[in-house]
Design an enzyme around this catalytic site. Structure first.
Site, mmCIF file in Angstrom:
data_model
loop_
_atom_site.group_PDB
_atom_site.id
_atom_site.type_symbol
_atom_site.label_atom_id
_atom_site.label_comp_id
_atom_site.label_asym_id
_atom_site.label_seq_id
_atom_site.Cartn_x
_atom_site.Cartn_y
_atom_site.Cartn_z
ATOM 1 N N PHE A 190 1.873 -1.276 8.786
ATOM 2 C CA PHE A 190 2.125 -1.345 10.230
ATOM 3 C C PHE A 190 2.031 -2.811 10.651
ATOM 4 O O PHE A 190 1.135 -3.529 10.196
ATOM 5 C CB PHE A 190 1.095 -0.537 11.019
ATOM 6 C CG PHE A 190 1.324 0.955 10.990
ATOM 7 C CD1 PHE A 190 1.957 1.612 12.056
ATOM 8 C CD2 PHE A 190 0.919 1.707 9.901
ATOM 9 C CE1 PHE A 190 2.173 2.978 12.032
ATOM 10 C CE2 PHE A 190 1.130 3.093 9.870
ATOM 11 C CZ PHE A 190 1.757 3.723 10.935
ATOM 12 N N ALA A 191 2.924 -3.225 11.535
ATOM 13 C CA ALA A 191 2.928 -4.620 11.970
ATOM 14 C C ALA A 191 1.617 -5.004 12.643
ATOM 15 O O ALA A 191 1.251 -6.180 12.676
ATOM 16 C CB ALA A 191 4.095 -4.872 12.917
ATOM 17 N N ASP A 192 0.915 -4.016 13.149
ATOM 18 C CA ASP A 192 -0.396 -4.258 13.760
ATOM 19 C C ASP A 192 -1.395 -4.811 12.750
ATOM 20 O O ASP A 192 -2.425 -5.357 13.138
ATOM 21 C CB ASP A 192 -0.927 -2.945 14.347
ATOM 22 C CG ASP A 192 0.125 -2.256 15.190
ATOM 23 O OD1 ASP A 192 0.038 -2.318 16.421
ATOM 24 O OD2 ASP A 192 1.061 -1.675 14.600
ATOM 25 N N PHE A 193 -1.109 -4.637 11.446
ATOM 26 C CA PHE A 193 -2.001 -5.163 10.408
ATOM 27 C C PHE A 193 -1.653 -6.613 10.054
ATOM 28 O O PHE A 193 -2.338 -7.238 9.256
ATOM 29 C CB PHE A 193 -1.941 -4.320 9.125
ATOM 30 C CG PHE A 193 -2.096 -2.831 9.314
ATOM 31 C CD1 PHE A 193 -2.611 -2.294 10.480
ATOM 32 C CD2 PHE A 193 -1.725 -1.957 8.303
ATOM 33 C CE1 PHE A 193 -2.741 -0.908 10.647
ATOM 34 C CE2 PHE A 193 -1.857 -0.578 8.456
ATOM 35 C CZ PHE A 193 -2.362 -0.047 9.629
ATOM 36 N N GLU A 219 0.842 -1.206 0.000
ATOM 37 C CA GLU A 219 0.000 0.000 0.000
ATOM 38 C C GLU A 219 0.872 1.249 0.000
ATOM 39 O O GLU A 219 1.718 1.418 0.896
ATOM 40 C CB GLU A 219 -0.911 -0.024 1.242
ATOM 41 C CG GLU A 219 -1.863 -1.221 1.239
ATOM 42 C CD GLU A 219 -2.389 -1.579 2.629
ATOM 43 O OE1 GLU A 219 -2.237 -0.767 3.566
ATOM 44 O OE2 GLU A 219 -2.937 -2.684 2.773
ATOM 45 N N GLU A 259 -4.775 -6.626 2.810
ATOM 46 C CA GLU A 259 -3.644 -7.411 3.325
ATOM 47 C C GLU A 259 -3.767 -8.903 3.018
ATOM 48 O O GLU A 259 -2.764 -9.581 2.810
ATOM 49 C CB GLU A 259 -3.490 -7.194 4.840
ATOM 50 C CG GLU A 259 -2.867 -5.863 5.222
ATOM 51 C CD GLU A 259 -3.848 -4.701 5.213
ATOM 52 O OE1 GLU A 259 -5.062 -4.929 5.027
ATOM 53 O OE2 GLU A 259 -3.409 -3.549 5.391
ATOM 54 N N HIS A 299 -1.112 0.791 16.528
ATOM 55 C CA HIS A 299 -0.074 1.129 15.547
ATOM 56 C C HIS A 299 1.298 1.110 16.211
ATOM 57 O O HIS A 299 2.208 1.844 15.804
ATOM 58 C CB HIS A 299 -0.323 2.502 14.911
ATOM 59 C CG HIS A 299 -1.439 2.512 13.918
ATOM 60 N ND1 HIS A 299 -2.773 2.384 14.281
ATOM 61 C CD2 HIS A 299 -1.435 2.596 12.558
ATOM 62 C CE1 HIS A 299 -3.527 2.430 13.190
ATOM 63 N NE2 HIS A 299 -2.740 2.553 12.135
#
Lengths: 328, 334
Positions: free
Chosen positions: A84-87, A30, A61, A130
């Protein structure tokens, strides 16, 4: 300092060089192509290598990761960015159920060489969703490598190594490191899975990755002024874990502190402590972990600063644990 | 093609569409007999865990696979034995895999739901619905860069409510990827009629993304083949993703533990009148003038083939746990 390399530039250069070196390498995610990445880590790659190989994707994702897997088992070497690793929980099926198992389940017909780049970590006031470290979510997955560099040199060398690796690699970029400047790498490619002693000391081993390495180094200087010499081991990779390197250090220091930016319970620090204990219990006089509370990362600056295992927290933890003379 | 009667006597030399039609019938029959063998071996405790059989749906995989070229790639589902066999995966190696034997197509490591055979164009069968869609989407990305290959994703109608479906159809459409999405609509997502859990028309979903979509009779292998041929040709020509909804029905439960009590009375019997093997037999006679004795001969051949396959599978060695102490990571070569 014109010859110093910025961390985000190291990422860009590694991608640029590997895209030029190997036509099977493609890069997508993205906002990574025309906009050059939300952390400005990938500018110019679209112009240099064209939209067939560097392209922007929908905010999808599942599709990004699943497509990377499908492309990899058909001969490409995709690098994707999960912003973001949160995704990453959204990307987990492609990584965990598809890519990581392919080599084994296929009876070694083919590997699934994907690199999942992702910005992670706290300290930027991004709030709970995030700021997370995803290491513990993925460390339990056989077949998946996990890398988290602490310097621009390692970022460049290890990203190149990840792209050339035949296995899926989760490549974690701590977002507080993007503006860090340092030396360029001296080695062309570093093997994934090798830790590095970044400060020698005889009294205590501190093992860490990414920003925590810098915090440990700063804490070690403070502790040195009190007469305690800490050896700092930059693990660089969380799977494989370089247990022998930590054991070698502990054999000298007899004490191990593992610093993890993430919740204490079920974290990777516990895994390292377990493995070092199994291999070198007789060498250990003391071993403990410094991680975050088992809570989401708070937003408010004083709350977040207190929450994270930074330099002061490391110094305080060592002094409390080892009884280093008070007064500093 | 030298066709033989059941009694072994040669009856006729087939050629052209008739010969091809008999070959399509044979491939569907191989799938049917394979699934029956799996069912039977399951009941004997030789196949473990669970299985999802393709009985009744054979025309879908056989019709689509028949139009593919050697450099095309396919992603199947957990109901994937038919997908694998239609692509040319060796029935012996596939059955050995079902029985967990070392000689299985994945050495006994994968089992029924996760078959992979890259040498036969099968990039994998996916135990989580939608995995096939994303894998084929990615395969199309690679195939486009490498030449004019087309990727195919098989999936059930239940998958049209999954995130993978929506994300990947849009992703493929935006990138104009050479991928054919084949929705095998067997009317039930596990135990639930799809109408109960699906808003609107399935075919409308790809259409709203601008993806050419056709709904076909999934019990007629020629109908599936014709639609697939046109769709694959368009994808190969650079016209982007294509979508086929193949209307079909599974004659068995969702998995081995499912007696199918959710079916409407008479529904199964009605669909069995449209059994793809029956449809094919009738069409071979009516449209291609193939003697019923020729088809009987194929039946006898395939039956004998499977008697031997089952016997060999049962005699095949299990993997040695010591030798299976595999490397976690692939050795990096590049």
């Amino acid at each position: 300092m014109a010859d110093k390399l910025e961390f985000r530039r190291a990422i860009r250069d590694a991608l640029d060089e590997e895209l030029a070196r190997d036509e099977r390498v493609v890069f997508f995610g993205e906002d990574v192509a025309k906009p050059g990445g939300v952390f400005a880590a990938t500018p110019g790659l679209y112009d240099a290598h064209g939209e067939a190989r560097v392209f922007d994707t929908p905010i999808s994702e599942l599709a990004i990761t699943g497509a990377a897997f499908g492309a990899a088992v058909c001969g490409l070497r995709p690098v994707i960015e999960i912003m973001f690793a949160d995704f990453l929980p959204l990307a987990m099926d492609g990584m965990v159920n598809q890519a990581a198992k392919y080599w084994y389940l296929s009876n070694e017909q083919a590997p699934a060489p994907i690199v999942v780049r992702s910005a992670y970590g706290a300290g930027g006031r991004f709030g709970a969703i995030h700021s997370q470290s995803p290491v513990a979510w993925f460390q339990n997955v056989p077949g998946l490598k996990i890398v988290a560099p602490s310097t621009p040199a390692d970022a460049k060398a290890l990203l190149k190594a990840a792209i050339r690796d035949d296995n899926p690699v989760l490549f974690l970029e701590h977002k507080r490191l993007y503006s860090l400047k340092g030396d360029a790498p001296t080695e062309e490619v570093t093997t994934i899975g090798e830790a590095k002693v970044v400060r020698a000391g005889g009294d205590l081993t501190i093992a860490a990755v990414a920003t925590s390495v810098h915090h440990a180094l700063a804490a070690a200087e403070t502790l040195a002024a009190k007469g305690l010499e800490a050896e700092v081991v930059d693990l660089r990779s969380l799977r494989p874990l370089d247990v022998p390197a930590v054991v070698a250090s502990v054999t000298k220091t007899n004490r191990l502190l593992v610093v993890e930016e993430g919740p204490l319970t079920g974290g990777w620090a516990g895994e390292l402590v377990a493995q070092v204990s199994e291999h070198a219990l007789g060498e250990l006089d003391d071993v403990w972990r410094l991680a975050t509370d088992d809570l989401p990362t708070p937003y408010s600056p004083p709350l977040e600063d207190d929450f994270l295992p930074g330099t002061e927290a490391i110094v305080a933890s060592v002094r409390e644990r080892l009884g280093v003379a008070a007064g500093a | 093609m030298a066709a033989t009667r059941k009694d072994g006597a040669a009856v006729t030399e087939l050629s052209g569409p008739a010969q091809h039609g008999v070959e399509l019938y044979r491939r569907m029959l191989v799938v049917r007999r394979f699934e029956e063998a799996v069912q039977s071996l399951f009941q004997k405790g030789e196949v473990h865990g669970t299985t999802h059989l393709y009985v009744g749906e054979e025309a879908g995989a056989v019709g689509v696979a028949d139009v593919l070229r050697p450099h095309d790639r396919v992603a199947g589902t957990y109901r994937g034995h038919g997908h694998a066999l239609a692509l040319g995966v060796d029935p012996q190696a596939l059955l050995d895999e079902m029985l967990g034997r070392e000689t299985g197509v994945c050495g006994g490591r994968a089992g029924s739901m996760n078959v992979i055979d890259l040498g036969n164009r099968l990039i994998g069968c996916f135990g989580i619905i939608g995995g096939s869609i994303s894998a084929a989407t990615g395969a199309a990305l690679a195939l486009r860069q490498q030449g004019d290959g087309v990727a195919v994703a098989f999936f059930g109608e239940g998958t049209t409510n999954h995130g993978y479906f929506h994300e990947c159809l849009n992703f493929a459409a935006v990138l104009r990827l050479p991928v054919l999405f084949v929705c095998e609509n067997n009317r039930y997502g596990e135990f639930t009629p799809f109408e109960d859990v699906t808003a609107g028309e399935i075919a409308a979903r790809p259409q709203t993304l601008g993806i050419p979509t056709e709904t076909v009779d999934g019990m007629d292998v020629w109908a599936v083949r014709e639609a697939a041929e046109a769709a694959v040709e368009r994808a190969r020509a650079g016209e982007g993703p294509q979508f086929i909804q193949s209307m079909t029905y599974r004659f068995v439960g969702h998995s081995r533990s499912d007696p199918g009590r959710y079916r409407k009375p008479g529904e199964l019997e009605e669909w069995k009148q449209r059994d793809p093997l029956k449809v094919a037999r009738e069409k071979l006679a009516a449209a291609f003038g193939v003697d019923g004795a020729v088809v009987d001969g194929v039946d006898a051949e395939v039956e004998a083939q499977f008697e031997a396959i089952v016997e060999r599978s049962l005699a095949a060695p299990y993997p040695d746990p010591v030798r299976d102490a595999a490397r976690e990571f692939a050795p990096t070569t590049s």
